[in-house]
Write an enzyme that holds these catalytic residues in place. Structure first.
Site, mmCIF file in Angstrom:
data_model
loop_
_atom_site.group_PDB
_atom_site.id
_atom_site.type_symbol
_atom_site.label_atom_id
_atom_site.label_comp_id
_atom_site.label_asym_id
_atom_site.label_seq_id
_atom_site.Cartn_x
_atom_site.Cartn_y
_atom_site.Cartn_z
ATOM 1 C CG ASP A 1 45.805 3.682 36.586
ATOM 2 O OD1 ASP A 1 44.909 3.839 37.022
ATOM 3 O OD2 ASP A 1 46.746 4.556 36.726
ATOM 4 C CB SER A 2 43.429 6.680 33.843
ATOM 5 O OG SER A 2 44.236 6.631 35.434
ATOM 6 N N GLY B 1 38.777 10.224 36.388
ATOM 7 C CA GLY B 1 38.275 10.826 37.117
ATOM 8 C C GLY B 1 37.028 12.073 36.823
ATOM 9 C CB CYS C 1 41.755 2.418 37.365
ATOM 10 S SG CYS C 1 41.064 3.731 37.249
ATOM 11 C CB THR D 1 38.026 6.357 38.730
ATOM 12 O OG1 THR D 1 39.063 6.872 39.737
ATOM 13 C CG2 THR D 1 37.718 7.553 37.724
ATOM 14 C CB CYS E 1 43.171 7.573 43.284
ATOM 15 S SG CYS E 1 43.930 8.044 42.533
ATOM 16 C CB THR E 2 46.436 2.721 41.620
ATOM 17 O OG1 THR E 2 45.670 3.801 40.654
ATOM 18 C CG2 THR E 2 45.557 1.902 42.298
ATOM 19 C CG HIS E 3 47.646 8.236 39.918
ATOM 20 N ND1 HIS E 3 46.758 7.785 39.049
ATOM 21 C CD2 HIS E 3 48.242 8.622 38.276
ATOM 22 C CE1 HIS E 3 46.463 7.753 37.530
ATOM 23 N NE2 HIS E 3 47.763 8.992 37.353
HETATM 24 N N1 DGL Z 1 44.423 5.978 38.617
HETATM 25 C C1 DGL Z 1 43.066 6.109 39.013
HETATM 26 C C2 DGL Z 1 42.631 5.185 40.111
HETATM 27 O O1 DGL Z 1 42.964 4.430 41.062
HETATM 28 C C3 DGL Z 1 42.826 7.048 38.941
HETATM 29 C C4 DGL Z 1 43.869 8.378 38.034
HETATM 30 C C5 DGL Z 1 41.950 9.470 37.040
HETATM 31 O O2 DGL Z 1 42.387 8.621 35.582
HETATM 32 O O3 DGL Z 1 41.779 10.008 37.335
HETATM 33 O O4 DGL Z 1 40.863 5.389 40.775
#
Ligand code: DGL
Length: 265
Positions: free
Chosen positions: A11-12, A44, A75, A77, A192-194
């Site tokens: 992930d990011s 993002g 992720c 994105t 978004c996984t966050h």
């Molecule tokens: N966790 C990421 C997702 O699922 C994105 C967060 C980001 O880097 O902007 O989209």
């Protein structure tokens, strides 16, 4: 006896931990390498070409370094852009994470669904195609959040995050005249996984109760389907956690639950 598989979760940042947690539950025997591309966070805020140019070669380097049996792009994105490129480029099995629009629209009773993702994800042609194909008569509202991924990172790092900041990002997801409106939004896709990392706050701050759709359990089932059945031997090498910035991480204790109780090295 077959040795346990290596699963690389990417992930990011720390958001992919919400996916990792479910995969570890499905395959506790596997060896895990979690990679956070924090040097390029947040995805993002980057353009489509920049993300493809960043992620595709980076995943190639990670495959060469860790020889995973399977790679999970945890992720939205990135997944909404890079999956075809990765599959064309590398022989490893890949599982992506894309907005769970189909199950959300299938289960909505009021036929009002919101998709909460990064600004990048909600702009994607991929996401719009999912709505065209799977809205099933629902009115779908796309909500691009500029801040929530960073707020989730801050919260996991133990920084106090103000409720008002979270409420402001959630507000556009709630369409309707309040609790008595029978046509109000009843389902929100966590695209978004966050965001599942902030689930307690989301439930508490929501103006009315909704179903929050987190795709992580479905991703874990897909991973389990793609791997050979467990051979009886469990991983002893310990989980690995890598930040592309190279920064040492001081989060090990806080991260243990995501790794099934293991302390990531
Ligand atoms: N966790 C990421 C997702 O699922 C994105 C967060 C980001 O880097 O902007 O989209």
């Amino acid at each position: 006896m077959a040795s346990p598989p290596t699963i690389l979760v990417f992930d990011s940042g720390l958001g992919g931990l919400s996916v990792l947690r479910e995969i570890v539950g499905a395959r506790p025997d596997a060896h895990y390498v979690y990679v956070a591309d924090d040097a390029f966070f947040p995805y993002g805020h980057h353009g489509e070409h920049q993300i493809i140019a960043r992620v595709v070669p980076l995943i190639g380097e990670l495959i060469a370094a860790h020889a995973p049996d399977l790679v999970v792009i945890a992720c939205n994105t990135a997944s909404t852009l890079v999956m075809a490129h990765l599959r064309a480029e590398y022989k490893v099995s890949f599982v992506g994470t894309v907005p769970a629009i189909k199950p959300a629209c299938a289960s909505s009773k009021t036929k009002r669904v919101s998709v909460l993702g990064t600004r990048g994800t909600v702009k994607r042609e991929y996401t719009k195609a999912l709505i065209r194909d799977f809205a099933q008569g629902c009115e779908v509202t796309l909500v691009g959040s500029a801040q929530l991924a960073s707020l989730a990172e801050a919260a996991l790092n133990g920084v106090e995050v103000n409720d008002l900041k979270i409420s402001a990002e959630l507000a556009p997801c709630f369409v309707g005249e309040g609790k008595n409106d029978l046509a109000r939004t009843d389902t929100i896709v966590l695209a978004c996984t966050h965001y599942p990392l902030l689930m307690d706050r989301f439930s508490r701050l929501a103006p009315w109760p909704v179903d929050w759709i987190d795709p992580a359990p479905a991703i874990a089932r897909r991973v389990a389907d793609l791997l050979k059945a467990p051979g009886g031997e469990a991983d002893h090498a310990g989980a690995e956690m890598i930040f592309t910035s190279g920064r040492p991480h001081t989060l090990s204790r806080a991260l243990m639950p995501f790794f099934g109780g293991r302390v990531p090295a």
